[in-house]
Enzyme design. Structure first.
Site, short mmCIF file in Angstrom:
data_model
loop_
_atom_site.label_atom_id
_atom_site.label_comp_id
_atom_site.label_asym_id
_atom_site.label_seq_id
_atom_site.Cartn_x
_atom_site.Cartn_y
_atom_site.Cartn_z
N ASN A 46 0.79 -1.23 0.00
CA ASN A 46 0.00 0.00 0.00
C ASN A 46 0.82 1.28 0.00
O ASN A 46 0.34 2.33 -0.42
CB ASN A 46 -0.90 0.03 1.24
CG ASN A 46 -2.15 -0.81 1.04
OD1 ASN A 46 -2.47 -1.20 -0.07
ND2 ASN A 46 -2.84 -1.09 2.13
N THR B 68 18.95 -12.62 -30.34
CA THR B 68 17.50 -12.71 -30.36
C THR B 68 17.03 -12.72 -31.81
O THR B 68 17.51 -11.94 -32.63
CB THR B 68 16.89 -11.50 -29.64
OG1 THR B 68 17.44 -11.41 -28.32
CG2 THR B 68 15.38 -11.63 -29.55
N LYS C 248 15.15 -11.85 -34.93
CA LYS C 248 14.49 -10.64 -35.43
C LYS C 248 13.97 -10.89 -36.84
O LYS C 248 14.59 -11.64 -37.57
CB LYS C 248 15.48 -9.46 -35.45
CG LYS C 248 16.15 -9.15 -34.11
CD LYS C 248 15.17 -8.60 -33.10
CE LYS C 248 15.89 -8.27 -31.79
NZ LYS C 248 14.98 -7.74 -30.77
N LYS D 220 10.93 -9.53 -34.29
CA LYS D 220 10.31 -10.18 -33.14
C LYS D 220 9.07 -10.97 -33.54
O LYS D 220 8.82 -12.06 -33.03
CB LYS D 220 9.91 -9.13 -32.10
CG LYS D 220 11.03 -8.37 -31.45
CD LYS D 220 10.44 -7.41 -30.42
CE LYS D 220 11.51 -6.62 -29.71
NZ LYS D 220 10.93 -5.76 -28.65
N ASP E 168 12.02 -13.64 -28.43
CA ASP E 168 11.89 -12.35 -27.76
C ASP E 168 10.71 -12.38 -26.80
O ASP E 168 9.95 -13.34 -26.76
CB ASP E 168 11.76 -11.21 -28.77
CG ASP E 168 12.59 -9.99 -28.36
OD1 ASP E 168 12.77 -9.79 -27.15
OD2 ASP E 168 13.05 -9.26 -29.24
N HIS F 183 13.29 -12.91 -19.17
CA HIS F 183 13.34 -11.60 -19.82
C HIS F 183 12.66 -10.60 -18.90
O HIS F 183 11.56 -10.85 -18.41
CB HIS F 183 12.64 -11.65 -21.18
CG HIS F 183 12.85 -10.43 -22.01
ND1 HIS F 183 12.30 -9.20 -21.66
CD2 HIS F 183 13.53 -10.22 -23.17
CE1 HIS F 183 12.65 -8.31 -22.57
NE2 HIS F 183 13.39 -8.90 -23.50
#
Length: 459
Positions: free
Chosen positions: A98, A148, A150, A152, A178, A268
């Site tokens: 909180n 990675t 690409k 994506k 990804d 990730h």
């Protein structure tokens, strides 16, 4: 309570607090301690039915933040019995529950925590750990290399698998999904897993090296995630992947699954910058590093210094030390406010990813060391001569720089020349250096050290 004697079993938290005008910082610290443990906005008679003095958190120190007016470091101690053993969900419900919405504070940030050995012993820690991962990969004395896939999104399964194969054949140790590739209409997860593992197995057979691909098992439910992870294991994968956005309980559940089934677990950090980047509100990424090491992940993206994402050199060093050290001391320039004994929890491997390329190899090794995974996505897939050439350029750049370092050369100062010399016998590296040269994303970091002037990211 400035006279409070900290116990070895206390959980300690440091908050960066900016009180509203007119609010005393000591009162603000006391309110934070109360609301994050036993207190509410008024006195309640049921306090008399509990050991309230024991369970109430103690604000024991308030210091002004250097060069930042009206902002204070508030130190709070929590008794260990306030928290369920081995539960990040319960821990975070108190620590960041909180109090971040308190009207009495203008801004609040959780900067650091210290966990006692007694509590850490109730957490599993990384499923595999750095040492076993190196043995499994048979890779020693250098950073691991990855990339990675690409773009994506949008590739077919067959083309996706081709990218995996080309990258691994060219010399990378890992390819990866990804964060936002799961099981979309253009490519369902089974198709991606099958073609990716075909690429992994073919590249491993050709190279004689152990290879891997991070198969993203992130899904809408735990049942779906377990189904995907089990399918990955059936196909022979050594590693699976999840995203930070799945939540603490799901992360711990996947950590337990990975330990049970002898799998490496990659995380990730998708979504972290929504609350970790701004210096005055949210939480510092080093706290996330600590929680994730406790939760059971083997990899976590932790910054590059020279890449496209946020990363002050000193802060990044602190993140890496948090993930790798068995014991760490107070180091204010790196943002480590507490000494921490990690109770023999395994090492979590930092991952450097985002806007890096082979021309920065001397900088990357200097800043990040050997115990990391360096992932060159665009720096592999974007090579003019193709994906395999991009992978080869990165592998040759890494090995020539490690060799120069091991020979005792000043590889940081000589780095560009070392790369040029290696490129004379490696066409893909020469092409990469001609294209990217020494491009670096050198922007001012928003999250920097409070106690020293931040160094530049350029060497």
């Amino acid at each position: 309570d400035p006279d409070y004697a900290i116990k070895e079993t206390d959980i300690l938290a440091l908050f960066r607090c900016t009180p509203q005008p007119g609010v005393d910082p000591v009162e603000a610290a006391a309110a934070l301690a109360g609301e994050s443990s036993t207190a509410t906005w008024t006195v309640v008679w049921t306090d008399l039915l509990t050991a309230c003095d024991l369970y109430r958190a103690k604000a024991y120190r308030v210091d002004p933040v250097p060069s930042t007016p009206d902002t204070y470091f508030c130190y709070v101690a929590y008794d260990i019995d306030l928290f369920e053993e081995g539960s990040l969900a319960n821990l975070t419900a108190s620590i960041i529950g909180n109090i971040f919405g308190f009207k009495a504070v203008k801004a609040l940030r959780l900067e650091d925590m210290r966990f006692p050995v007694a509590l850490l012993k109730t957490y599993q820690g990384p499923a595999t750990g750095l040492i076993v991962e190196r043995e499994r990969m048979d890779k020693f004395g250098r950073p691991l290399l990855g990339a990675t896939v690409k773009p994506k999104l949008g590739l077919s399964g067959k083309n996706y698998g081709r990218v995996v194969f080309e990258g691994l054949k060219g010399g990378l140790d890992f390819l990866k999904d990804d964060e936002n590739i799961n099981s979309q209409p253009f490519m369902r997860y089974r198709e991606r897993f099958l073609y990716s593992m075909e690429g992994v197995n073919h590249a491993a057979a050709l190279s004689g090296e152990v290879k891997g691909h991070y198969l993203n098992t992130t899904a809408a439910t735990m049942e779906d995630m377990y189904e995907r992870a089990n399918f990955a294991k059936e196909l022979g994968s050594i590693i699976v992947m999840i995203d930070l956005v799945i939540g603490y309980t799901a992360i711990q559940s996947m950590g337990k699954w990975s330990r049970d089934y002898d799998m490496i677990l990659h995380l990730h950090r998708a979504g972290n910058s929504t609350y970790s980047r701004q210096k005055n509100h949210g939480m510092n990424f080093r706290v996330i590093c600590k929680w994730m090491r406790m939760a059971g992940v083997d990899h976590i993206h932790a910054g590059t210094v020279v890449g496209k994402l946020e990363g002050d050199p000193l802060m990044i060093k602190g993140f890496y030390n948090t993930l790798l050290d068995f014991k760490s001391e107070v180091n204010l320039p790196e943002g480590l406010f507490f000494a921490q004994d990690w109770a023999s929890l395994r090492k979590c491997v930092p991952v450097a990813s985002g806007g890096i390329h082979c021309g920065q190899m001397h900088q990357l090794i200097n800043y990040l060391g050997d115990d990391c995974v360096m992932q060159f996505g665009g720096g592999t897939i974007g090579h003019p001569d193709g994906i395999q050439s991009g992978a080869t350029a990165n592998r040759v750049a890494l090995e020539c720089m490690v060799l120069a370092r091991n020979e005792g050369r000043d590889y940081v100062a000589e780095g560009p020349q070392i790369l040029r010399d290696a490129a004379k016998s490696c066409g893909p590296l020469q092409t990469a250096l001609d294209l990217w040269k020494d491009i670096t994303f050198n922007y001012a970091s928003t999250d920097t050290a409070d106690f020293v002037e931040t160094p530049t990211a350029n060497v």
